[in-house]
Design an enzyme around this catalytic site. Structure first.
Site, PDB file in Angstrom:
ATOM      1  N   ASP A 129       0.835  -1.196   0.000  1.00 51.99           N
ATOM      2  CA  ASP A 129       0.000   0.000   0.000  1.00 51.99           C
ATOM      3  C   ASP A 129       0.876   1.254   0.000  1.00 51.99           C
ATOM      4  O   ASP A 129       1.896   1.325   0.688  1.00 51.99           O
ATOM      5  CB  ASP A 129      -0.882  -0.011   1.252  1.00 51.99           C
ATOM      6  CG  ASP A 129      -1.905   1.107   1.266  1.00 51.99           C
ATOM      7  OD1 ASP A 129      -2.731   1.162   0.347  1.00 51.99           O
ATOM      8  OD2 ASP A 129      -1.862   1.927   2.204  1.00 51.99           O
ATOM      9  N   GLU A 169      14.807 -15.239   0.453  1.00 56.03           N
ATOM     10  CA  GLU A 169      15.098 -16.289   1.441  1.00 56.03           C
ATOM     11  C   GLU A 169      14.118 -17.461   1.312  1.00 56.03           C
ATOM     12  O   GLU A 169      14.356 -18.531   1.882  1.00 56.03           O
ATOM     13  CB  GLU A 169      14.987 -15.712   2.859  1.00 56.03           C
ATOM     14  CG  GLU A 169      15.971 -14.591   3.170  1.00 56.03           C
ATOM     15  CD  GLU A 169      15.647 -13.903   4.492  1.00 56.03           C
ATOM     16  OE1 GLU A 169      14.763 -14.419   5.228  1.00 56.03           O
ATOM     17  OE2 GLU A 169      16.259 -12.861   4.785  1.00 56.03           O
TER      18      GLU A 169
END
Length: 572
Positions: free
Chosen positions: A225, A289
């Protein structure tokens, strides 16, 4: 005309793809606005169990992924975009266990799940902000947010002249612990949404942890956002937006001219600062990751498109919304121009373009594209709006716009209910409105409630299947009985059937990886060839001749073999 309705198998849908064919490069992503999608307990508010129950309908529609607007713990002063706890589910929507069940069900159906993250600001109810209020000026707690001393002899004036995106001042003064007037804090949106200070490493570390919390649960990515915010210009200089800039602080009030995709307007000191890119490069390493092509998609109201493309360079985000396309009027030349510029800009950094026509912040395109020029009011319309279109005419045009969009290369976003042809809900009673924009402007702007009304599923009364009771947090128009999913399912020519067919054909013909070649068919048409599909849209007022080929998709019926106005077809 061939009717097709197929989806990939759940087993294959989540399989990692080869480089250059990652799922997000071609995905059709369906936005779920949780409070308005499906209510499981009858309280009038949509919830996570309701979403879980309705996920098979999204698989049947043929989308690839689901994006959920905020469901985290929040006082709901801005419909969840005021987050009070980033690591928990708001009780209105369920529990973390409900989220886990929803995610497992989606993955079992072959649907990926993207969730909203709101990093520009938190709720004023967040413990971090409450601790900042209780602490002294200059404290580490205050440094989490943008607190400043006021101007004037006694600090009685705000630090600068910035206005809130929702209307009114962007600064609020607090009372210190001893009751004396104190510092001011910045809120680019509502005063209940204080802005974080992203110059503070502590803020960076907190959001790394938030990302990992949801990635560990299995989410496939994040829609970010206000992705153009977070970093403010040093010194927080005064700034007055141009008169033609709208309620997001950097977009036109009216989608009149596609030139906004080409020009480089003044950059507000609170948006689109270069420093935001370091944040997304850092987040990119966090997502790396994890296995499975996790993604970041930015809500970045940035112009021109060449500048917006910086958000999706290879080491930053994977996608960003193409608001230049959303704002382009229903005009053949303007659309061709923004399509060309979009493909060129995003391709230059190795990213796909995205395409979107509706979302929870704008007037639904089944109304907006047929509005008279000059009649958009910020990001909403209402009963006093002049020149409202005939609903049937507006839907006819909207269907053509969707058929055009879904043939374009890259990724597309759909907003819940658009596959039903839902128009903007215009006649909402004043007492029912809940958008902060309505209140902060004293009713001068209607705000976004009209595109957020709970969607209809089945039946002709109560809440049209939204929930088990008649309760609905925003009132549903009586006319929505004609738009229910059950009334359109399996019906040739219905808007739902058109969407299902378009999505299946898009996949079958690999249009997401197409390379459109423009065709000159004369008249006021827009036509291009992409792979083995020819797309023709008539923007004129008189029927147009079609090239040879079998029609496999049509947004409306032909007239004596000719393509009527505001109609699109795909031919093979």
């Amino acid at each position: 005309m061939t009717t097709i309705a197929s989806t990939p198998s759940p087993e294959s849908a989540l399989t990692p793809s080869a480089p250059g064919r990652e799922w997000w490069r071609s995905a059709v992503i369906y936005q779920v606005y949780p409070r308005s999608f499906a209510d499981s307990d009858g309280d009038g508010m949509g919830d996570l169990p309701g979403i879980t129950h309705r996920l098979p309908a999204l698989r049947a529609l043929g989308v690839d992924a689901v994006w959920l607007s905020p469901f985290q713990r929040s006082p709901q002063r801005d419909a969840g975009y005021d987050v009070a706890d980033y690591r928990d589910v708001d009780p209105r929507f369920g529990t973390l266990a409900d989220f886990d069940r929803m995610l497992a069900e989606a993955h079992g159906l072959g649907l990926r799940v993207i969730i909203d993250i709101v990093p520009n600001h938190s709720s004023s109810d967040h413990v971090w902000f409450q601790e900042a209020l209780a602490a002294a000026p200059g404290s580490p707690e205050r440094a989490r947010y943008i607190f400043r001393d006021g101007k004037g002899d006694n600090g009685e004036l705000p630090p600068n002249n910035w206005e809130s995106i929702f209307g009114g001042p962007a600064w609020t003064r607090i009372a210190e612990a001893d009751g004396t007037p104190g510092q001011w804090y910045l809120h680019l949106f509502d005063k209940s949404q204080p802005d974080f200070d992203w110059e503070n490493p502590w803020v960076w570390e907190q959001f790394r942890g938030i990302l990992r919390f949801w990635l560990d649960r299995g989410v496939d990515g994040f829609r970010v956002d206000v992705a153009h915010g977070m970093i403010k210009e040093a010194g927080l200089p005064d700034y007055t937006p141009p008169a033609d800039m709208g309620s997001m602080g950097g977009v036109p009030l009216e989608p009149e001219i596609a030139a906004h995709a080409e020009a480089d307007p003044p950059t507000p000191p609170y948006f689109a600062q270069d420093g935001v890119h370091a944040i997304y490069r850092d987040w990119h390493t966090v997502l790396d990751e994890y296995e499975g092509d996790r993604v970041l998609c930015g809500e970045a109201w940035v112009e021109p498109l060449d500048k917006l493309a910086r958000w999706v360079r290879p080491d930053e985000m994977q996608q960003t919304f193409n608001f230049a396309y959303l704002e382009t009027p229903w005009d053949a030349a303007a659309l061709r121009r923004v399509i060309d510029r979009s493909i060129a800009a995003f391709s230059s950094v190795g990213a796909p373009s995205t395409w979107v026509l509706s979302n929870h912040d704008v007037v639904r395109h089944a109304t907006r594209l047929a509005l008279q020029p000059g009649n958009l009011q910020g990001h909403g319309i209402g009963p006093k709006t002049q020149g409202l279109p005939d609903p049937a005419f507006a839907l006819h045009r909207a269907r053509a716009a969707t058929a055009l969009m879904l043939a374009l290369p890259g990724s597309a976003y759909l907003y819940q209910g658009e596959e039903l042809g839902l128009p903007e809900a215009i006649d909402l009673p004043d007492e029912a409105r809940q958008d902060p924009t309505w209140f902060r402007t004293n009713g001068e702007r209607y705000g976004r409630d009209g595109c957020r009304v709970p969607i209809p599923w089945e039946g002709e009364e109560a809440s049209y299947g939204f929930g088990p009771t008649a309760a609905s947090w925003l009132p549903q128009p009586a006319s929505w009985a004609a738009y229910t999913r059950s009334s359109q399912e399996g019906v040739p020519g219905s808007t739902l059937t058109m969407y299902q067919d378009a999505l299946a054909l898009r996949r079958e013909h690999d249009l997401a990886f197409g390379a459109p070649e423009w065709l000159d068919l004369g008249g006021d048409t827009l036509a291009f060839r992409t792979g083995d599909v020819t797309v023709v849209v008539n923007f004129g007022t008189t029927p147009a001749a079609l090239p040879a080929g079998e029609i496999v998709l049509a947004s409306g019926a032909l007239e004596d073999g000719l393509l009527p106005r505001d109609t699109a077809v795909w031919l093979v």
